[in-house]
Design a protein around this motif. Structure first.
Motif, PDB file in Angstrom:
ATOM      1  N   HIS A   1       0.896  -1.116   0.065  1.00  0.00           N
ATOM      2  CA  HIS A   1       0.010  -0.072   0.084  1.00  0.00           C
ATOM      3  C   HIS A   1       0.862   1.340   0.050  1.00  0.00           C
ATOM      4  CE1 HIS A   1      -3.935   1.760   0.177  1.00  0.00           C
ATOM      5  NE2 HIS A   1      -3.472   2.482   1.163  1.00  0.00           N
ATOM      6  N   VAL A   2       0.463   2.279  -0.790  1.00  0.00           N
ATOM      7  CA  VAL A   2       1.143   3.542  -1.012  1.00  0.00           C
ATOM      8  C   VAL A   2       0.596   4.544  -0.529  1.00  0.00           C
ATOM      9  CG1 VAL A   2       2.490   4.863  -2.517  1.00  0.00           C
ATOM     10  CG2 VAL A   2       2.797   2.349  -2.801  1.00  0.00           C
ATOM     11  N   ILE A   3       0.986   5.648   0.226  1.00  0.00           N
ATOM     12  CA  ILE A   3       0.189   7.000   0.649  1.00  0.00           C
ATOM     13  C   ILE A   3       1.031   7.938   0.290  1.00  0.00           C
ATOM     14  CG2 ILE A   3      -0.928   8.090   2.411  1.00  0.00           C
ATOM     15  CD1 ILE A   3      -1.340   5.520   3.884  1.00  0.00           C
ATOM     16  N   LEU A   4       0.773   8.858  -0.432  1.00  0.00           N
ATOM     17  CA  LEU A   4       1.355  10.266  -0.733  1.00  0.00           C
ATOM     18  C   LEU A   4       0.695  11.362  -0.137  1.00  0.00           C
ATOM     19  CD1 LEU A   4       1.906   9.752  -4.393  1.00  0.00           C
ATOM     20  CD2 LEU A   4       3.453   8.805  -2.620  1.00  0.00           C
ATOM     21  N   HIS A   5       1.417  12.168   0.613  1.00  0.00           N
ATOM     22  CA  HIS A   5       1.086  13.531   1.364  1.00  0.00           C
ATOM     23  C   HIS A   5       2.217  14.616   0.719  1.00  0.00           C
ATOM     24  CE1 HIS A   5      -0.127  16.610   3.908  1.00  0.00           C
ATOM     25  NE2 HIS A   5       1.110  16.622   4.330  1.00  0.00           N
ATOM     26  N   ASN A   6       1.549  15.530   0.070  1.00  0.00           N
ATOM     27  CA  ASN A   6       2.255  16.540  -0.618  1.00  0.00           C
ATOM     28  C   ASN A   6       2.230  17.918   0.021  1.00  0.00           C
ATOM     29  OD1 ASN A   6       3.841  18.137  -2.527  1.00  0.00           O
ATOM     30  ND2 ASN A   6       2.262  18.545  -3.511  1.00  0.00           N
ATOM     31  N   ASP A   7       3.435  18.444   0.538  1.00  0.00           N
ATOM     32  CA  ASP A   7       3.204  19.633   1.278  1.00  0.00           C
ATOM     33  C   ASP A   7       4.657  20.280   0.856  1.00  0.00           C
ATOM     34  OD1 ASP A   7       3.555  21.739   2.959  1.00  0.00           O
ATOM     35  OD2 ASP A   7       1.564  21.140   3.992  1.00  0.00           O
ATOM     36  N   PRO A   8       4.461  21.222   0.044  1.00  0.00           N
ATOM     37  CA  PRO A   8       5.897  21.784  -0.250  1.00  0.00           C
ATOM     38  C   PRO A   8       6.341  22.971   0.391  1.00  0.00           C
ATOM     39  CG  PRO A   8       4.280  22.672  -1.633  1.00  0.00           C
ATOM     40  CD  PRO A   8       3.420  21.794  -0.657  1.00  0.00           C
ATOM     41  N   SER A   9       5.763  23.338   1.621  1.00  0.00           N
ATOM     42  CA  SER A   9       5.910  24.370   2.659  1.00  0.00           C
ATOM     43  C   SER A   9       7.386  24.261   3.292  1.00  0.00           C
ATOM     44  CB  SER A   9       5.055  24.429   3.727  1.00  0.00           C
ATOM     45  OG  SER A   9       5.012  23.474   4.559  1.00  0.00           O
ATOM     46  N   ALA A  10       8.058  23.143   3.175  1.00  0.00           N
ATOM     47  CA  ALA A  10       9.340  22.888   3.652  1.00  0.00           C
ATOM     48  C   ALA A  10      10.384  21.935   2.827  1.00  0.00           C
ATOM     49  CB  ALA A  10       9.639  22.434   5.097  1.00  0.00           C
ATOM     50  N   PRO A  11      11.365  22.261   2.341  1.00  0.00           N
ATOM     51  CA  PRO A  11      12.064  21.469   1.340  1.00  0.00           C
ATOM     52  C   PRO A  11      12.711  20.274   1.697  1.00  0.00           C
ATOM     53  CG  PRO A  11      13.552  23.064   2.099  1.00  0.00           C
ATOM     54  CD  PRO A  11      12.458  23.303   2.811  1.00  0.00           C
ATOM     55  N   VAL A  12      11.859  19.434   2.442  1.00  0.00           N
ATOM     56  CA  VAL A  12      12.245  18.075   2.985  1.00  0.00           C
ATOM     57  C   VAL A  12      11.268  17.011   2.485  1.00  0.00           C
ATOM     58  CG1 VAL A  12      13.558  18.912   4.974  1.00  0.00           C
ATOM     59  CG2 VAL A  12      11.075  18.596   5.302  1.00  0.00           C
TER      60      VAL A  12
END
Length: 455
Positions: free
Chosen positions: A47-58
């Motif tokens: 199972h794969v879960i992706l959470h995108n938040d570009p507010s910090a470059p990590v």
């Protein structure tokens, strides 16, 4: 390694997320917002879960496996935690001793932790090293090197950890002793760190068989969280590094049932590492997935969270019977344990302290808490929600946990609604249902030097 089960040190501590750095904190305005995610399955069952938040470059790459101490054999305890260490030894393409060098030289940090129910590994990298993180975790899964050198090395590491956290630590035997009394059939009866004799007796082939059984893609969830704005590229890398890993055989899990506790259990333990007795009371509670478990969480907050809590104000401040008092619901996948602990003050005894605890529990069972108290509880849980989702590391861990153990990833957004719906009447009824004298263990935890005095 971070080792979850024994974060006790001198006193018990509630479950907490470890902040990696202020670098990983998300913007303050986003704290209470919905956590967006995408989930899907690979052909091999991962199972794969992706959470995108570009507010910090990590970016965090993490894998949680549905294997913990409860999946071990009674004569081979400690395997799950042992693997938390062993799988940093190296792979076919990462030489022994190189894992941490690769991570640090690329600006990252990593860690792992084990509970009775699951094992969790993660790396935190600058976002331009996302592919590296994915490759490393796929290496751990597909090409681990499990040989006698690694087993012997980590055996010594685990022994030292046990000496530090349990054998030579003040109050280090609290959890092991409670488990021993509370569970007779379920594997929860042993500690996550397990028995050193069992690890010493195990052959290399047994460690290899454990890996083959549990470290398979269809027993794991991969979470990638943080600055992954190029989602299409991320999916390509995931397919490249994880998609070709063969699906493992389905795992057959045994169900264990504990008979209800119907009369008080009394126990004594003498700890050579302490000078002050501790009073302990424990009740068996339901799975962390139940609504009642969440109500018990709120009860523990009401009773002992902070100096304004009921037990602290009454037993510590006003009556001065205890130096310290606390309560928490130790939640697990199959069962939980509600634990109350305290250090008696002056000439007061453990029995005196427990009597005071009983009075507060009886009050909770017979009287409704005030509306003001309920509002205060909900405010605390709102703050807790904010705290748990204030870093990409916290979000990644929560996403993995909600999928693997709760079977509902969106609880990261909806669990707070469950807490908000809990009523004063419900708090009273749950206290009456689980926190009764005939359903508990009373453990007299005393200094070893008191042995002669108690005869």
């Amino acid at each position: 390694m971070q080792y979850q089960i024994n974060k006790l040190s001198y006193f018990f501590m509630k479950k907490s997320l470890i902040a990696l750095s202020t670098l990983f904190m998300l913007g303050g305005t986003s704290f209470a917002q919905k956590v967006a995610f995408e989930e899907y399955d690979l052909a091999n069952g991962m199972h794969v879960i992706l959470h995108n938040d570009p507010s910090a470059p990590v970016v965090i790459t993490s894998v949680m496996y549905h294997v913990g101490a409860k999946d071990e054999q009674p004569d081979r305890t400690g395997f799950a935690h042992f693997f938390e260490h062993l799988l940093f030894e190296g792979t076919e393409n990462i030489k022994r001793g190189e894992w941490f060098k690769i991570v640090t030289s690329n600006g990252g940090v990593n860690n792992a932790n084990t509970t009775e129910d699951r094992t969790y590994y993660y790396e935190v990298f600058p976002s331009n090293n996302l592919e590296l993180g994915l490759w490393m975790e796929s290496e751990r899964l597909m090409h681990p090197v499990i040989n006698q050198i690694g087993v012997d090395t980590q055996n010594e590491v685990v022994k030292e950890e046990k000496r530090l956290r349990y054998d030579n630590s003040p109050y280090g035997q609290i959890i092991p002793q409670i488990k021993k009394y509370m569970f007779k059939n379920h594997p929860y009866r042993w500690t996550t760190i397990g028995s050193m004799d069992h690890l010493d007796a195990a052959k290399l082939e047994e460690f290899q068989a454990f890996n083959k059984k549990f470290y398979i893609p269809n027993n794991a969830v991969l979470v990638v969280a943080g600055d992954i704005s190029n989602v299409a590229q991320t999916k390509e890398w995931i397919q490249k590094y994880f998609g070709s890993i063969p699906k493992g055989e389905s795992i057959s899990r045994q169900t264990y049932k504990e008979e209800p506790i119907t009369q008080q259990i009394n126990g004594t333990y003498e700890d050579p590492n302490i000078q002050k007795s501790m009073a302990l009371v424990a009740y068996r509670t339901p799975s962390m997935k139940t609504r009642d478990a969440r109500v018990l969480d709120m009860i523990s907050t009401l009773l002992s969270d902070g100096k304004s809590s009921r037990m602290y104000k009454k037993i510590v401040d006003e009556n001065k019977v205890a130096l310290q008092i606390g309560a928490f619901n130790y939640s697990q996948e199959d069962y939980g344990t509600y634990i109350v602990y305290g250090l008696p003050q002056g000439d007061y005894t453990n029995a005196d302290l427990i009597k005071q605890v009983d009075e507060e529990i009886t009050k909770l069972q017979t009287e409704l808490i005030s509306e003001k108290e309920l509002t205060k509880l909900l405010n605390k849980y709102e703050n807790q929600y904010v705290s748990q989702n204030s870093s990409v590391e916290g979000i990644a861990s929560n996403l993995a946990t909600y999928y693997l153990l709760y079977k509902d990833v969106n609880l990261i957004n909806t669990e707070m609604d469950i807490y908000r719906s809990i009523t004063r009447e419900e708090i009273r009824e749950v206290a009456k249902k689980y926190l009764n004298n005939n359903q508990r263990l009373v453990l007299d935890y005393i200094p070893a030097k008191d042995k002669a005095d108690k005869k």
